[in-house]
Design an enzyme around this catalytic site. Structure first.
Site: not given
Ligand code: C5P
Length: 410
Positions: A214, A283, A293, A311, A327, A341
């Site tokens: 991203n 995600d 490849k 995480i 965030f 959230k």
């Molecule tokens: O659910 P969403 O991805 O929108 O949540 C965003 C927050 O969760 C951010 O703080 C991001 O760093 C954290 N996050 C994470 N691990 C993931 C997805 C998001 O720590 N797999």
């Protein structure tokens, strides 16, 4: 006085704007700074060293081989004396020398010898400022943490109009004052605390040569790491692949994928007081990454993805979790999604930003945040990511201290 007892080493290189430096010295001294001046040979063609000596109250240094000057204060001593090294005006030539680490005169030698922050106020013809070599040089200097003051745009000594004018002395003084104020204002509120911050994007492999990712630049997370460090914390920055330089005195753990970021975080989370999840974590990841490849073929390509660990949610779900700040980057209904959230992931605090605006957020140097806790909502208006990081960390500290005090009184 905003610069009380600050040691400002002023490097003057040879541009027409050098004629403004006696005024700059006077204004620095009026704010309480101690000023020592070093000049290049060509700077002396534009401004008299006698005038600078009179206003600074100190002998001017301009040669590495000057016995008297070295006896009074040797160049290494001068480099150590400085709290900040301001080069104003900084010509294209001096910028090129700084970029390549040349040390063929006193000014450039000091730039290598000092551990103090370096700030440059570029001044040159607009075409020289726009030249690709200058653009590349300024980029490299910024990556190394050199602070940039201007240039301003307007009429130039040569008659051209455009970017390349040195910023006015009072604005240079304000810049330096701001630099010191955010450090001292921030104080060491996190002394003795360990803060872990995730930053940047993750990359999920599609095969050995391709990945999906991203647009996260990592700037917000890196600004938080720098601010937290200046506020006294011991900082661990777990970073996905970014192109910016990490701040000084921060432990950096470089990772690529979400799983690696998860493992790096979980391996060290027990020691942390505060966890800030600023990374834009993918995600999903490819269910089975081919070992070779993938070859081009006719028709469509169907890929199957599986979920990555969340995480932040995993950290917040521990028995004794650290204080958690997440965030939420949203393009619509920012506050509602963020609040959801906060509750779903059981966080202490969430900072929401609207990434639908191209002026702010993801790749920009600026951002605006809405900070939400269970009973509070505070808006932090658009500002540089570094200033925002300071404000956000102050809010975090208030909330964190309240929780700690409540725990103690139970
Ligand atoms: O659910 P969403 O991805 O929108 O949540 C965003 C927050 O969760 C951010 O703080 C991001 O760093 C954290 N996050 C994470 N691990 C993931 C997805 C998001 O720590 N797999």
């Amino acid at each position: 006085m905003q610069l009380e007892q600050k040691n400002v080493l002023l490097g003057i290189s040879g541009g027409i704007a050098a004629y403004k430096t006696p005024d700059l010295v006077r204004k620095l001294i009026a704010q309480g700074a101690n000023v020592r001046v070093v000049m290049t040979d060509s700077a002396k063609e534009f401004v008299s060293s006698l005038a600078l000596q009179a206003v600074s109250g100190n002998k001017i240094s301009n040669s590495l081989l000057d016995e008297d000057a070295e006896a009074a204060m040797g160049h290494i001593e001068l480099a150590r004396w400085a709290d900040i090294f301001v080069i104003a005006p900084a010509t294209a030539n001096v910028m090129a020398k700084l970029t390549h680490g040349l040390a063929d005169d006193l000014l450039t030698t000091l730039a290598l010898a000092t551990a103090a922050p370096i700030a440059i106020a570029p001044a040159m013809n607009q075409q020289m400022w726009a030249a690709p070599a200058t653009t590349e040089n300024i980029q490299k200097l910024q990556e190394r943490g050199v602070l940039q003051i201007g240039p301003a745009s307007g009429e130039q000594a040569c008659g051209d109009i455009g970017y390349g004018r040195m910023v006015e002395p009072e604005d240079i003084v304000s810049f330096i004052a701001d630099y010191f104020s955010d450090v001292s204002e921030a104080d060491a509120i996190f002394a003795g605390k360990k803060i872990m911050i995730t930053a940047g994007p993750t990359r999920e492999a599609l095969d050995p040569v391709r990945y999906i990712s991203n647009h996260s630049s990592g700037k917000m997370g890196y600004a938080l790491a720098e601010a937290a460090r200046k506020m006294g914390a011991q900082v661990t920055l777990v970073s996905g692949p970014v192109s910016i330089k990490p701040p000084a005195n921060v432990d950096v753990v470089s990772v690529t994928s979400a799983q690696q970021m998860h493992d790096a975080v979980m391996g060290n989370i027990q020691q942390q007081d505060i966890f800030i999840a600023c990374a834009a974590v993918a995600d999903f990841r490819l269910a089975d990454v081919p070992t070779h490849k993938v070859k081009k073929k006719e028709g469509t390509l169907t890929l199957s993805f599986e979920q990555n660990p969340d995480i932040l949610k995993t950290v917040a779900a521990q028995t004794n979790p650290p204080f958690t700040l997440g965030f939420a980057a949203e393009t619509n209904d920012v506050e509602a999604y963020a609040r959801n959230k906060l509750e779903r992931k059981k966080l202490n605090m969430i900072a929401a930003n609207d990434v639908s605006s191209s002026e702010l957020g993801f790749n920009s140097d600026r951002n605006a945040l809405t900070v939400i806790t269970t009973d509070n909502k505070i808006s932090l208006p658009a500002a540089s990511k570094y200033s925002l990081a300071i404000e956000l960390l102050k809010l975090l500290n208030n909330e964190y201290s309240t929780i700690q005090n409540n725990k103690k009184s139970k």
